[in-house]
Design a protein around this motif. Structure first.
Motif, short mmCIF file in Angstrom:
data_model
loop_
_atom_site.label_atom_id
_atom_site.label_comp_id
_atom_site.label_asym_id
_atom_site.label_seq_id
_atom_site.Cartn_x
_atom_site.Cartn_y
_atom_site.Cartn_z
N THR A 330 0.83 -1.20 0.00
CA THR A 330 0.00 0.00 0.00
C THR A 330 0.86 1.25 0.00
OG1 THR A 330 -1.73 -1.21 1.20
CG2 THR A 330 -1.86 1.20 1.20
N SER A 333 2.42 1.99 -3.38
CA SER A 333 1.50 2.52 -4.39
C SER A 333 1.36 4.04 -4.30
CB SER A 333 0.12 1.88 -4.23
OG SER A 333 -0.54 2.35 -3.05
N THR A 334 1.72 4.63 -3.16
CA THR A 334 1.59 6.08 -3.02
C THR A 334 2.79 6.83 -3.56
OG1 THR A 334 2.56 6.13 -0.80
CG2 THR A 334 0.19 5.73 -0.95
N LYS A 346 -1.47 4.49 -6.92
CA LYS A 346 -2.67 4.65 -6.11
C LYS A 346 -3.82 5.30 -6.88
CE LYS A 346 -1.88 9.20 -4.00
NZ LYS A 346 -3.18 9.76 -4.37
N ASP A 347 -3.51 5.87 -8.03
CA ASP A 347 -4.54 6.47 -8.87
C ASP A 347 -4.90 5.60 -10.07
OD1 ASP A 347 -4.62 8.82 -7.26
OD2 ASP A 347 -2.80 9.55 -8.25
N VAL A 352 -5.51 -0.47 -7.77
CA VAL A 352 -6.21 -0.25 -6.50
C VAL A 352 -7.26 -1.33 -6.27
CG1 VAL A 352 -7.67 1.34 -5.20
CG2 VAL A 352 -5.75 2.22 -6.54
#
Length: 595
Positions: A330, A333-334, A346-347, A352
């Motif tokens: 997680t 992903s940012t 994350k987008d 996601v």
């Protein structure tokens, strides 16, 4: 181009494993009284910082153990050398009260959830130190129940001590060469010592060979040994406390003697796929001193509390490993950009969506496992109802099996979400997979646990107690929420009917394993529903997330597949069993036992 030039990858940042966890803080807020939650929440926030700093530094200094069997003069010494990091982690767990908390019982039955929550946030950064700690926990419980006054005063107090200079760890020696989970062919024998007396209990001499000892650096061990006839099988086994080294009680700070002082020889260290820091060994026991616990030939019954506790530790460990892997995936992903650097992972909806599947699974497993932990705490404190005790009997093997089965595959998915970086040892996921795989074997494989669940159903009204509890939770759902969740609730009711049908006698020989998975899907779903109801009724932040997690788990998490697997298996004819054998061994071939 120099490495400092060009594109520079952005490292993921791991934050406090407790305060940033998406599940545990809210779960504890629900299951703990407000004053207890306040204390526990504060301690876990602090301890989360210790995990990221002190524990990770100790892990860097943890290396595999070494065995020196002979000194330079050819004398047998069996010196087991463990690393500074391993010893430091063990001391830290003692100081933090990983074993002490549930026996101090400062918070009564809530002490168990507290101790396991503390373990949960730390075990993925502990080099599997919970292996000896879990067995120490189990042995402490046995001594609390059946130990002599001297054992409680001298040994139980050390097993549950927070002082590393005083604290003992314990092992559990059951596995032998004739069988793993099957102890009926145990070769180790025990003979009473005529005229010998000890305040610790009746003294015996123990002879045998233990195939797996995962706490070889411990101070004491529980072991099964035969006091009855070989033909008596498991009914001829008794339970003994064996000092790993003598004298058993030593002054604080005194050097630890070799295991040879009690005629225990370390044959060799095991070469394992994972858990390489844990000193696992084969032991030759040649006349070791041991003390009988409880009545003779009651060993399997008396050691059951150890299995219940270590299986719970195993389930916590599996889900905690997934917690860390999921936190890494997680966080990555940012910061990871794709599409020529124009979009973060994350987008990206597809990425996601896969992360969301893992988060739903994680929520289901955390609530499932801690649901069992709550019942364990009540049972140990004598405040559980009869039905709660019966439910715990079903949940204990189930949480261990389901967590082990689901978490390793989920960790692999977390690895792929980092791409090639996920495959690198430095990022931690590879080692967690290696270490986590043992949970599918240790304390019973999934097939063994499915048979244990079947025995519980056949020998007690436990399934009735479980069905009654599940229906009570379903009935407690507010009408407005029930309308929103009409489809999932209907599917869950049908699954309960299928579960009852699965265990109707006579049970098909192929049903126990798929029935276990059906039970686990139902139980985890009901716990998610219980939490969603609470979050909605008490106006918790974002209760819609809890409701959606329940909906997705029931409709997309595999409940329908589990129901179909049971239905198909129940209808399998005898020809199916014969075809299985032919596929594996060839036509007209009968497999025979190899002695």
């Amino acid at each position: 181009m120099r490495v400092e030039e060009g594109f520079q990858p952005v490292p993921f940042v791991e934050r406090n494993p407790y305060s940033t966890d998406p599940v545990l803080p809210a779960l504890l807020r629900r299951i703990l009284p407000p004053d207890v939650f306040r204390d526990v929440d504060q301690d876990l926030e602090r301890f989360g910082g210790e995990v990221l700093t002190t524990m990770r530094e100790l892990c860097k200094r943890a290396t595999p153990p070494e065995l020196v069997q002979y000194d330079n003069w050819g004398r047998r010494v069996d010196e087991l050398r463990t690393s500074e990091g391993w010893r430091g982690l063990k001391d830290l767990f003692h100081r933090e009260g990983m074993v002490a908390i549930p026996y101090e019982r400062k918070y009564g039955e809530h002490s168990r959830p507290y101790s396991f929550a503390k373990l949960f946030v730390s075990v993925a950064d502990s080099e599997v130190i919970d292996c000896p700690i879990s067995m120490t926990d189990g042995v402490a419980r046995v001594l609390e129940l059946v130990g002599s006054p001297a054992l409680k005063e001298q040994i139980f107090s050390r097993l549950t001590s927070r002082d590393p200079a005083q604290a003992y760890t314990a092992g559990q020696w059951m596995t032998e060469r004739p069988g793993g989970s099957d102890v009926s062919r145990t070769e180790t024998v025990a003979a009473a010592v005529p005229g010998a007396t000890s305040s610790f209990g009746p003294q015996y001499k123990i002879d045998g060979f233990k195939w797996f000892s995962s706490a070889t650096d411990s101070d004491v061990a529980l072991a099964l040994a035969r006091t009855g006839r070989p033909e008596d099988g498991s009914r001829g086994l008794s339970l003994f406390l064996i000092p790993v080294r003598l004298p058993l009680v030593r002054p604080a700070g005194a050097p630890r003697p070799s295991a040879l002082t009690n005629n225990i020889y370390i044959h060799r260290l095991k070469n394992k796929f994972g858990t390489k820091i844990v000193p696992t060994a084969e032991l030759s026991i040649q006349g070791a001193e041991g003390y009988l616990l409880g009545q003779p030939n009651q060993g399997v019954k008396l050691i059951t509390p150890v299995l219940n506790i270590t299986r719970t530790h195993s389930a916590i460990g599996s889900v905690a490993y997934l917690r860390k892997c999921l936190a890494i995936a997680t966080a990555h992903s940012t910061g990871r950009a794709i599409r020529s650097g124009k979009q973060l992972l994350k987008d990206n909806p597809l990425h996601v969506a896969e992360l969301a599947k893992l988060h739903v699974l994680y929520r289901a497993l955390v609530h499932f496992v801690f649901g069992s932990v709550v019942l364990l705490g009540k049972t140990e404190c004598g405040v559980a109802s009869e039905n709660e005790g019966l439910r715990l009997r079903l949940l204990t093997p189930a949480i261990k099996a389901f967590a082990a089965e689901k978490c390793v595959t989920a960790m692999e998915e977390c690895m792929t979400m980092l791409g090639g970086e996920g495959y690198m040892d430095e990022n931690g996921i590879t080692k967690l997979i290696q270490d986590g795989l043992v949970e599918k074997i240790w304390e019973g494989t999934i097939t063994v646990l499915s048979l244990d669940l079947l025995r519980a159903v056949e020998k007690s009204p436990a399934l009735d107690a479980f069905i009654s509890w599940a229906n009570d939770i379903l009935a407690s759902c507010p009408s407005a929420l029930a309308q929103v969740l009409d489809g999932p609730l209907d599917l869950l009711r049908k699954a309960l009917d299928a579960l009852v049908d699965a265990y109707k006698a006579p049970v098909h020989p192929l049903v126990p394993r798929p029935a276990l998975f059906l039970f686990c899907h139902i139980a985890s779903s009901v716990y998610l529903l219980e939490h969603a109801i609470w979050a909605s009724k008490t106006s918790q932040p974002s209760p819609e997330i809890d409701v959606e997690a329940f909906r997705r788990w029931v409709t997309e998490g595999g409940l329908d597949v589990a129901m179909e697997s049971v239905r198909r298996t129940k209808g399998a004819q005898k020809e199916r069993l014969q075809a299985d054998s032919a596929i594996v061994y060839g036509p007209n071939t009968k497999a025979t036992a190899r002695l």
